[in-house]
Design an enzyme around this catalytic site. Structure first.
Site, PDB file in Angstrom:
ATOM      1  N   SER A  16       0.831  -1.215   0.000  1.00 34.22           N
ATOM      2  CA  SER A  16       0.000   0.000   0.000  1.00 34.22           C
ATOM      3  C   SER A  16       0.859   1.256   0.000  1.00 34.22           C
ATOM      4  O   SER A  16       0.578   2.205  -0.742  1.00 34.22           O
ATOM      5  CB  SER A  16      -0.945  -0.009   1.217  1.00 34.22           C
ATOM      6  N   ALA A  34     -11.493   2.403  -2.714  1.00 34.44           N
ATOM      7  CA  ALA A  34     -11.473   1.305  -1.735  1.00 34.44           C
ATOM      8  C   ALA A  34     -12.479   0.242  -2.144  1.00 34.44           C
ATOM      9  O   ALA A  34     -13.657   0.545  -2.327  1.00 34.44           O
ATOM     10  CB  ALA A  34     -11.796   1.834  -0.349  1.00 34.44           C
ATOM     11  N   THR A  35     -12.014  -0.997  -2.278  1.00 30.59           N
ATOM     12  CA  THR A  35     -12.946  -2.095  -2.547  1.00 30.59           C
ATOM     13  C   THR A  35     -13.399  -2.760  -1.249  1.00 30.59           C
ATOM     14  O   THR A  35     -14.267  -3.616  -1.272  1.00 30.59           O
ATOM     15  CB  THR A  35     -12.290  -3.156  -3.449  1.00 30.59           C
ATOM     16  N   HIS A  50      -4.883   3.124   7.058  1.00 31.30           N
ATOM     17  CA  HIS A  50      -4.479   3.605   5.733  1.00 31.30           C
ATOM     18  C   HIS A  50      -4.869   5.065   5.540  1.00 31.30           C
ATOM     19  O   HIS A  50      -4.106   5.855   5.015  1.00 31.30           O
ATOM     20  CB  HIS A  50      -5.125   2.738   4.641  1.00 31.30           C
ATOM     21  N   ASP A  83      -7.415  -0.190  -4.065  1.00 29.10           N
ATOM     22  CA  ASP A  83      -6.914  -1.028  -2.973  1.00 29.10           C
ATOM     23  C   ASP A  83      -8.083  -1.821  -2.384  1.00 29.10           C
ATOM     24  O   ASP A  83      -8.877  -1.273  -1.631  1.00 29.10           O
ATOM     25  CB  ASP A  83      -6.254  -0.126  -1.923  1.00 29.10           C
TER      26      ASP A  83
END
Lengths: 170, 170, 170
Positions: A16, A34-35, A50, A83
């Site tokens: 990341s 963002a998933t 994050h 991500d």
């Protein structure tokens, strides 16, 4: 032409952070795609971690399933960091979606985008064969997705212990 | 002198396709040396998939255990693709054979072969330590086999997300 | 200034042998700093195996927890080989110690040491996500420790099938 970059590696291998640096080389503001869904405490903690590291200069879009559409909707030239693909695949499989078709759509859409995209994924196939058939299916699917997206990307990076290795082009 | 090449990587990392390309650089017809037995549906599907991708110009030999003998028997100058050592090791262990001795035989036989050989193997040791003692033993044995055969080969390649990295010689 | 080197890789990937060679480039006698305890038969066999391979020219110090102090106590200019950080982390977690603080201490202490140090660690995060929450925590912690120590080291090596790859600096 858009620049598309795939960043892969094991869990907690520095993917990341590397992906954030690769995204910011294209300038700011950047969009964090963002998933993940903050559905459990572990994941919520990881998202917060994050987010606090990235700081200002980022906006966040959550897209557990419709990743291809989200990349089109946000294609105003801003760099995007996705991500991550592994969680997206997991969401697609849980929803009973055609993950292979979705991955093919994503691969086909990347070259047509105006803005750059950096995608994070995970290496999940270098351990012992899982005893569980579902885990084997997921591991195989994750490998297939990684190969397809890597083939469509201009660059692929592997992170090991926080050390970035560019594996395409070498 | 024969050229021997080892191709390693995680599950669905692009090993087989890379191994086919490395084999075909030595010309055709080529021989596909399968250590798998179509004993269950998953494996049968995988073998069919590989076979349809390879197409003409290949003949197939199945050798679940006697790999060293098969390589001698087919040593007419044709390039051979052995897919894969991990399954061969698994077959040897299930049969109660001396896998260490077999691996040493294979390593010793490679330099003496006339025709080129490309061998596929798997990375299985980069996950969490398995709780199961048999799985730990297999993982250790697979690592030992990979090291021995890699030491005997002229070239070693690692495939990650379909991106080939030559790791010997670098 | 001291030279600090991290060697990582999967199980049975040739890490220990590579680490021994990297240690001996600094001369002998060398000190083998074992974080393992011969608490079970598997581990005792592994320690014996390593010891017989290393032969003369090595002394052994066992330090399951107090690694940072041991590195200071043995800092007479002799090269040290720490085998391994993953077991050290496991010992710290089992003892309820502050592993994050210990890893930060280790990272901070490396540049201040007089003698060279080669540290072995393991890649444990490239398999499927473990179903077990403790295993997930350990895997995450191991990745964090690897990143922190890699960032503090002058060199980082990855071993795959016995083939060494220097990944820092590239």
């Amino acid at each position: 032409m858009a620049k598309s970059i795939l960043v892969t590696g094991g869990a907690r291998s520095g993917k990341s952070l590397l992906a954030e640096q690769l995204t910011l080389q294209f300038g700011q503001p950047a969009i964090y795609v963002a998933t993940a869904q903050a559905g459990d405490a572990e994941m919520a903690a990881r998202i917060t971690d994050h987010r606090s590291r990235r700081g200002d200069g980022w906006t966040t879009v959550e897209t557990p399933l419709a990743l291809v559409q989200t990349l089109r909707d946000t294609d105003d030239g801003s760099p995007r960091l996705v991500d991550c693909l592994t969680l997206w695949l997991s969401n697609l499989m849980l929803a009973g979606a055609d993950w292979g078709g979705e991955a093919a759509d994503l691969a086909a859409s990347l070259p047509a985008l105006q803005g750059p995209v950096v995608l994070v994924t995970n290496e999940v196939g270098a351990g012992i064969v899982p005893a569980n058939a579902l885990a084997r299916d997921f591991r195989d699917a994750a490998g297939v997705v990684n190969q397809r997206i890597a083939a469509a990307c201009d660059e692929v990076w592997l992170s090991v212990a926080g050390c970035p290795m560019r594996i395409k082009p070498q």
